[in-house]
Design an enzyme around this catalytic site. Structure first.
Site, short mmCIF file in Angstrom:
data_model
loop_
_atom_site.label_atom_id
_atom_site.label_comp_id
_atom_site.label_asym_id
_atom_site.label_seq_id
_atom_site.Cartn_x
_atom_site.Cartn_y
_atom_site.Cartn_z
CB VAL A 1 -2.75 -0.74 8.65
CG1 VAL A 1 -2.61 -1.10 10.11
CG2 VAL A 1 -3.24 -1.94 7.84
CG ASP B 1 -1.96 -1.35 -9.53
OD1 ASP B 1 -1.26 -0.42 -10.01
OD2 ASP B 1 -2.73 -1.17 -8.57
N1 LIG Z 1 -1.13 -7.73 3.97
C1 LIG Z 1 -1.05 -6.47 4.39
N2 LIG Z 1 -0.39 -6.16 5.53
C2 LIG Z 1 -0.31 -4.89 5.96
N3 LIG Z 1 -0.84 -3.83 5.30
C3 LIG Z 1 -1.48 -4.06 4.14
C4 LIG Z 1 -1.64 -5.38 3.63
N4 LIG Z 1 -2.32 -5.30 2.47
C5 LIG Z 1 -2.58 -4.01 2.27
N5 LIG Z 1 -2.09 -3.24 3.27
C6 LIG Z 1 -2.18 -1.78 3.40
O1 LIG Z 1 -3.39 -1.32 2.84
C7 LIG Z 1 -3.15 -0.46 1.71
C8 LIG Z 1 -4.18 -0.73 0.66
O2 LIG Z 1 -4.10 -2.09 0.25
P1 LIG Z 1 -4.17 -2.52 -1.26
O3 LIG Z 1 -3.15 -1.75 -2.05
O4 LIG Z 1 -4.08 -3.99 -1.34
O5 LIG Z 1 -5.63 -2.02 -1.61
P2 LIG Z 1 -6.28 -1.57 -2.97
O6 LIG Z 1 -7.64 -1.03 -2.68
O7 LIG Z 1 -6.27 -2.72 -3.90
O8 LIG Z 1 -5.25 -0.43 -3.39
P3 LIG Z 1 -4.98 0.35 -4.74
O9 LIG Z 1 -5.79 1.60 -4.65
O10 LIG Z 1 -3.49 0.61 -4.67
O11 LIG Z 1 -5.36 -0.53 -5.87
C9 LIG Z 1 -1.72 -0.77 1.29
O12 LIG Z 1 -1.11 0.34 0.69
C10 LIG Z 1 -1.06 -1.12 2.62
O13 LIG Z 1 -0.69 0.06 3.29
#
Ligand SMILES: Nc1ncnc2c1ncn2[C@@H]1O[C@H](COP(=O)(O)OP(=O)(O)OP(=O)(O)O)[C@@H](O)[C@H]1O
Length: 474
Positions: free
Chosen positions: A30, A144
């Protein structure tokens, strides 16, 4: 949706992890971020829909697990049900599944809803403030904050997520995962006790009595990490954020590696990175998403505090009012230029002590004679609304209102009052498969706004004798 891995799925490892697939049916990816892939899944024991976040970066995983454990009982922070941690594999966090995010609300409000009502805006703000207040009370700086990291449940509850960049300042008396990382030859009793745990771990967080002092049995050493990680401190701030492959091609102020690639100046100057930050207790300035990044970070501060989140908060609240980002910079220099055009130049009068910021004397901008002022960015807002944003978007971090102060702000507590959560309009879903780093199409579109060179025209680089340099923008 097709439950099998898609051809464009970046990571396949999660589908082969027996400990995970024995408990969860992985449905589809997702979202993905800089360091993760996120999957929708069904918990086999009770059919609960969850998000499995496979974190490809060791530091991010550590930070996120520790922060979420600490904040476990905060209603406006995403719930961590359990996590999987095993040798030579990415950590997988089992999170509550949330259907959409604030970026999608803003997008929908702009395109289809003809804006948000004041009552809705106030309710979103209150929920964000509660989340940020929970972090800061627990000595956690999120670092962030942005609309796409503010996830929302189908019934309108906003939950702060993505703690991969969080910084945790441990309160006296608490034990952190960080404290638990021992040198390989250390024979402390805690270490000995932990050595007996040899198998990959699944931590069930729902049944723990005291999440704040929970020590996971796994450490780097016990699980025999890959060589890459053997010498790493998961809280080493000098790691991925600041060590660029080519020491001569670094960023001017603060950025991620992708920022470096985008930075139009990168071939025109060299920059000495400040190493040793961890030993001296300094923090990296290379955190956050540029549009929401506080000026002190853009100027390379390494001893900032939770106020960096308050700046981001000001940017988010402004965006809730106008439905457009307030400072959509295309590079760190462009970001500062946009801020100066509105607030005026940063100087000792406005923020005593700012000249001590690492990059303050390196970057000099032409004087902005007539800064437009925050009111010009919020043309349709009331004085009280402008004042609310002003309380956060000020150069001096000490001048920014805390989340708790804002929760008591007159504006949020007078008519029209925040609508009940149940009356918030919530988009059905922001998730598609492989939407890119933000999980929201608008984010990508915003990235194209403006251009560095158009905004700043020419610049001169002057090299000093001791390897220093200065850049003058005109
Ligand atoms: N608990 C959740 N439920 C549903 N979708 C989620 C959840 N956590 C994350 N996502 C989806 O996954 C994507 C990426 O998650 P997240 O931002 O936590 O990852 P990241 O690698 O830390 O991202 P970033 O590059 O922004 O630092 C989010 O934009 C969201 O679309």
């Amino acid at each position: 949706m097709d439950p099998t891995p898609q051809s464009n799925t970046k990571s396949w490892s999660i589908y082969t992890r027996q400990e995970i697939i024995s408990k969860y049916e992985i449905q589809t990816r997702v979202g993905s971020g800089a360091f993760s892939d996120v999957y929708k899944a069904r918990r086999l024991s009770d059919d609960l829909t969850v998000a499995l976040k496979e974190v490809h970066d060791y530091q991010s995983a550590f930070r996120e697990i520790e922060a979420l454990q600490t904040l476990q009982h905060s209603p406006n922070v995403v719930v961590l049900h359990e996590y999987f941690w095993s040798p030579d594999e990415d950590a997988v966090l089992v999170l509550e599944y949330l259907t959409t995010d604030l970026a999608s609300v803003i997008r929908r409000a702009k395109k289809e809803w003809n804006g948000l009502s004041i009552g809705e805006i106030k309710r979103w703000i209150v929920q964000i403030l509660l989340a940020v207040d929970a972090c800061h009370r627990s000595s956690i700086i999120h670092r962030d904050l942005k609309p796409s990291n503010l996830l929302i449940s189908a019934d309108g509850v906003l939950k702060l997520a993505d703690f991969g960049q969080a910084r945790i300042r441990i309160a006296p008396g608490l034990v952190s995962i960080h404290d638990n990382i021992q040198p390989q030859n250390q024979e402390s009793s805690v270490y000995q006790q932990q050595k007996s745990v040899a198998e990959p771990e699944t931590m069930d967080l729902e049944n723990r009595s005291n999440p704040t002092i929970y020590i996971p049995p796994g450490t780097i050493e016990e699980y025999g990490p890959s060589d890459e990680f053997k010498s790493k401190d998961p809280f080493d701030e000098t790691d991925k954020d600041t060590n660029f492959p080519d020491a001569d091609t670094s960023c001017l102020a603060t950025c991620t590696t992708s920022d470096v690639e985008e930075d139009f100046l990168k071939s025109n100057y060299s920059y000495e990175t400040n190493d040793g930050g961890v030993e001296s207790g300094l923090l990296t300035s290379c955190v956050g998403t540029r549009w929401f990044r506080a000026p002190e970070l853009l100027f390379g501060s390494e001893n900032y505090g939770p106020e960096v989140d308050l700046w981001s908060l000001g940017c988010i609240i402004s965006e809730l009012f106008t439905l457009d980002p307030i400072f959509p910079g295309n590079s760190d220099i462009d970001q500062l230029g946009r801020i100066f055009n509105v607030l005026g130049n940063l100087n000792e009068e406005i923020w005593p002590g700012c000249a001590q910021l690492p990059n303050y004397r390196i970057i000099s901008f032409e004087k902005v004679e007539n800064p437009s002022g925050l009111a010009s960015c919020l043309p349709n807002q009331t004085q009280d609304e402008i004042l609310l944003v002003k309380k956060l978007l000020c150069f001096d971090p000490a001048g920014r209102a805390t989340a708790m102060e804002l929760l008591h702000d007159k504006y949020l507590n007078e008519e029209p009052l925040p609508v009940p959560v149940s009356e918030l309009r919530v988009p059905s879903s922001s998730h598609g498969v492989d939407q890119g780093s933000s999980g929201s199409e608008d984010w990508g579109n915003h990235r194209d706004l403006g251009s560095d060179s158009d905004d700043f025209g020419t610049f001169n680089v002057t090299k000093g004798t001791g390897g220093d340099f200065s850049i003058q923008f005109s």
